[in-house]
Structure formats: C-alpha cells, structure tokens
Scaffold this motif. Sequence first.
Motif, short mmCIF file in Angstrom:
data_model
loop_
_atom_site.label_atom_id
_atom_site.label_comp_id
_atom_site.label_asym_id
_atom_site.label_seq_id
_atom_site.Cartn_x
_atom_site.Cartn_y
_atom_site.Cartn_z
N GLY A 235 -7.52 -22.90 -75.49
CA GLY A 235 -7.06 -23.96 -76.38
C GLY A 235 -5.56 -24.09 -76.43
O GLY A 235 -4.99 -24.42 -77.47
N GLY A 236 -4.90 -23.84 -75.29
CA GLY A 236 -3.46 -23.97 -75.22
C GLY A 236 -3.03 -24.83 -74.05
O GLY A 236 -3.86 -25.27 -73.23
N VAL A 237 -1.73 -25.10 -73.98
CA VAL A 237 -1.13 -25.82 -72.85
C VAL A 237 0.02 -24.97 -72.35
O VAL A 237 0.92 -24.62 -73.12
N ASN A 238 -0.01 -24.60 -71.07
CA ASN A 238 1.06 -23.83 -70.47
C ASN A 238 2.24 -24.76 -70.18
O ASN A 238 2.14 -25.65 -69.33
N LEU A 239 3.36 -24.56 -70.87
CA LEU A 239 4.51 -25.46 -70.72
C LEU A 239 5.18 -25.36 -69.35
O LEU A 239 5.99 -26.22 -69.00
N PHE A 240 4.85 -24.32 -68.58
CA PHE A 240 5.42 -24.19 -67.23
C PHE A 240 4.33 -24.25 -66.16
O PHE A 240 4.43 -23.63 -65.11
N ALA A 241 3.30 -25.05 -66.44
CA ALA A 241 2.24 -25.24 -65.45
C ALA A 241 2.76 -25.95 -64.20
O ALA A 241 2.15 -25.87 -63.14
N ASP A 242 3.90 -26.63 -64.35
CA ASP A 242 4.47 -27.32 -63.18
C ASP A 242 5.20 -26.37 -62.23
O ASP A 242 5.63 -26.77 -61.15
N LEU A 243 5.31 -25.10 -62.62
CA LEU A 243 5.88 -24.09 -61.72
C LEU A 243 4.82 -23.76 -60.68
O LEU A 243 3.76 -23.23 -61.03
N GLY A 244 5.08 -24.07 -59.43
CA GLY A 244 4.03 -24.03 -58.42
C GLY A 244 3.69 -22.66 -57.86
O GLY A 244 3.43 -22.53 -56.66
N LYS A 245 3.67 -21.66 -58.69
CA LYS A 245 3.26 -20.33 -58.26
C LYS A 245 2.70 -19.57 -59.46
O LYS A 245 2.75 -20.07 -60.59
N ALA A 246 2.13 -18.40 -59.21
CA ALA A 246 1.51 -17.64 -60.30
C ALA A 246 2.54 -17.18 -61.32
O ALA A 246 2.30 -17.23 -62.53
N PHE A 247 3.69 -16.72 -60.85
CA PHE A 247 4.78 -16.27 -61.72
C PHE A 247 6.10 -16.78 -61.15
O PHE A 247 6.25 -16.95 -59.94
N GLY A 248 7.07 -17.00 -62.04
CA GLY A 248 8.38 -17.42 -61.57
C GLY A 248 9.41 -17.34 -62.69
O GLY A 248 9.08 -17.14 -63.86
N ASP A 249 10.68 -17.49 -62.31
CA ASP A 249 11.79 -17.42 -63.27
C ASP A 249 12.19 -18.81 -63.75
O ASP A 249 12.27 -19.75 -62.95
N VAL A 250 12.46 -18.90 -65.05
CA VAL A 250 13.02 -20.11 -65.65
C VAL A 250 14.15 -19.69 -66.57
O VAL A 250 14.22 -18.53 -67.00
N SER A 251 15.03 -20.63 -66.90
CA SER A 251 16.12 -20.30 -67.81
C SER A 251 15.63 -20.38 -69.26
O SER A 251 14.66 -21.10 -69.56
N PHE A 252 16.31 -19.67 -70.14
CA PHE A 252 15.94 -19.74 -71.56
C PHE A 252 16.27 -21.12 -72.14
O PHE A 252 15.64 -21.56 -73.10
N GLU A 253 17.23 -21.80 -71.54
CA GLU A 253 17.52 -23.16 -71.95
C GLU A 253 16.35 -24.09 -71.63
O GLU A 253 16.03 -25.00 -72.42
N GLN A 254 15.71 -23.86 -70.48
CA GLN A 254 14.51 -24.65 -70.14
C GLN A 254 13.40 -24.39 -71.16
O GLN A 254 12.67 -25.31 -71.54
N VAL A 255 13.26 -23.13 -71.54
CA VAL A 255 12.25 -22.78 -72.54
C VAL A 255 12.53 -23.54 -73.84
O VAL A 255 11.62 -24.15 -74.44
N ALA A 256 13.78 -23.51 -74.27
CA ALA A 256 14.15 -24.20 -75.51
C ALA A 256 13.87 -25.70 -75.43
O ALA A 256 13.38 -26.31 -76.39
N ASP A 257 14.17 -26.31 -74.28
CA ASP A 257 13.95 -27.74 -74.10
C ASP A 257 12.48 -28.11 -74.24
O ASP A 257 12.16 -29.21 -74.72
N ARG A 258 11.59 -27.21 -73.84
CA ARG A 258 10.16 -27.52 -73.88
C ARG A 258 9.51 -27.14 -75.21
O ARG A 258 8.34 -27.44 -75.45
N ALA A 259 10.27 -26.49 -76.07
CA ALA A 259 9.87 -26.25 -77.47
C ALA A 259 8.46 -25.69 -77.65
O ALA A 259 7.58 -26.33 -78.25
N PRO A 260 8.19 -24.49 -77.16
CA PRO A 260 6.85 -23.90 -77.34
C PRO A 260 6.53 -23.66 -78.81
O PRO A 260 7.39 -23.32 -79.61
N GLU A 261 5.25 -23.84 -79.14
CA GLU A 261 4.76 -23.58 -80.49
C GLU A 261 4.31 -22.13 -80.65
O GLU A 261 4.19 -21.64 -81.76
N ALA A 262 4.03 -21.47 -79.51
CA ALA A 262 3.64 -20.06 -79.52
C ALA A 262 4.15 -19.41 -78.25
O ALA A 262 4.26 -20.06 -77.20
N ILE A 263 4.47 -18.14 -78.35
CA ILE A 263 4.92 -17.37 -77.19
C ILE A 263 3.90 -16.27 -76.93
O ILE A 263 3.57 -15.48 -77.82
#
Length: 328
Positions: A235-263
């Motif tokens: 019952g969630g939405v992965n905010l980095f589902a557009d990352l085309g691999k199983a795991f990857g690095d993103v910036s914390f600024e990108q995280v802030a821009d996507r405004a997750p409701e839960a971590i």
Amino acid sequence: MTSPRSLPVTLLLIIGLMTGCGTAQPAASPPPSTPSTVAGFPVTVTNCGVTTTYQRPPRRAVTMNQHVTEIMLALGLEKSMAGTAFLDDRIPPQYEAAYNSVKVLAEEYPSYEVLLSAEPDFVYGGFRSAFDEEGRGREALEKAGIDSYLSLEACPAGPVTTDLLEEEIRTIGRIFGVSDRAEQRVAEMRAVLEGVEEKVRGAEPVKVFVYDSGDKTAFTAGGAGIGNDMISRAGGVNLFADLGKAFGDVSFEQVADRAPEAIVIYDYGDQSVADKKTFLLSNPALKDVPAIKEQRFAVLPLSATVLGVRVPEGVESLAGQLHPDRFS
C-alpha cells in the motif's frame, strides 16, 4: 579332519549355498542407480545466460548471501549443503537449527581456496558480487566441475515481482528434486500476500523513500528490484521507482524534492536503525520532508527486501507499518 574332497557332492553344494562359494551363488545385488536414472532427471536450467544440465540433485551445495541460504533452508535442503557464507542479519528462528547444522565458510564471501576446500558441486549466489572474485566466477567454477546458480533478481528479464520469486523457488526445487516442497512453499507465500492485499485494498497509497545507507548520498531502492513490488503490495508508492535498477544513489536534495510521507529503513550491518534515524533526522536537507517532521519510519531487515522466502512476511510487516489502522 575330513578333507573337502571326501565330502558328498550334495553336502558340498549345501556348503556352497551357505558360504556364497560354488556354483549355486545367489544373484548379485543390482548396481546403484547411475546419475542418468535418478527420477525426474536430467534437468536443464538456463540461468542468467548460463545453461546447465543436472544429471542428479547437487549433494554439496554452497550458498553465498543470506536470502538464497534461506531459500535452501525453507525447502529442507540443509543436508545437501556443504557450506554457507555471508549473513546480513539474523536467521529466522524457524530455520535456525537447520542453519546451525551447516558449516559457515566465511563471514562474508569465502576465498576461492576456502570455497574449494568445501568440495562443492553447486554454488548458489544471491548477488553478482558472489561470483566477482577471480577464480570464483561462474566460468571458472564450471571449468572446475562445479555448477552454479545466480538469483534471478541479479539478471531479470523484466520487472522483479513475486512472480519471479515463485520462479526462483520452483527452479531450485527442480534442481534439487524437491518440486513438491517448492509448490507447497509457493502456496504458503501466496496465502500471506493475498491476506495483505485484502487488508490494504482501497487505502490511500503512502509515498515512500527507502533508506538503505549513505551519508553523502542516499543508497535507495529503485524500480528494478523486488523492493519496489513489495512497497506497492504493502500500500505504498516508491518515490524512486524511476531509478532503473534494484538499488542506486540519489542526492538528499532529490529526496526532499519528492517529499516522502514515510521512510523505510533497511536494517543490516554495523549501523543500527537508531543511528540511521538520528542521521536522517539531523540532515538539514531533509528538515522540511513530511516523513521527517512526523518522524514516520518503517523498518525491514535487508534479507526481507531481496528475492527470498521472507518477501511475503516483509510485505505484511511493511503494510502493517504503513497502514496500522488496517492491521489493528
């Protein structure tokens, strides 16, 4: 003492029957089954570009990475294991006794020499890194007469979902001649997932960011791993589902821009969940993120977020943390 030559012929025949000597020997026992006559074999499997024909079930398997070890244990195959290596977290209680009966070759990946010392006939890796070391690659193992298998999550032909998990379990069941156990395990997993689906049906999806690790950047779950499917099923939405691999690095600024409701924090290794929470809560880039303001965290052990038998229970646990009102 009477010479054997002086005994009657009838008596000699009786003695021959009793001792196995003479002309009236019982029929010899049939030779043991050859590999080509093992029921259900040969089995041919194409795995991540490598085709292998198994004439019989492996007898001395070595598993590298916890989630594939747990697949073996869940199928009751510990007696077919010559060794294991690389835990990320604790083995579940139901598999502990079986796990403790298997020799641990190394805390992480064993060297080629240590691996060979276990005399394996099959090596099962959970990540590509299991076969990275020179001499421990799949081609090198094949030259040494050792078969190998790599988790399907490491080389997916499409989206990594629970369907792929079922395929993985069924394939290992075929290789080891325990397809009936594999089918039973698949049925049990489906029952858990169907129960979760029923409970979260109609719930507003929670926007989720996965924090695996990292301080300069965030190592997170992308769209190409089982974690993405797990979040959707919970019952969630992965905010980095557009990352085309199983795991990857993103910036914390990108995280802030996507405004997750839960971590969602993946729990493993030397850094505790408490330390990870402290780091995230004190990160200035995240101070305005809804999940940080509300301190809304969910926690999953890493071994429940990769292609292994803990996935259904991981989905259930995550759903309960994202939608506690549906599980009260």
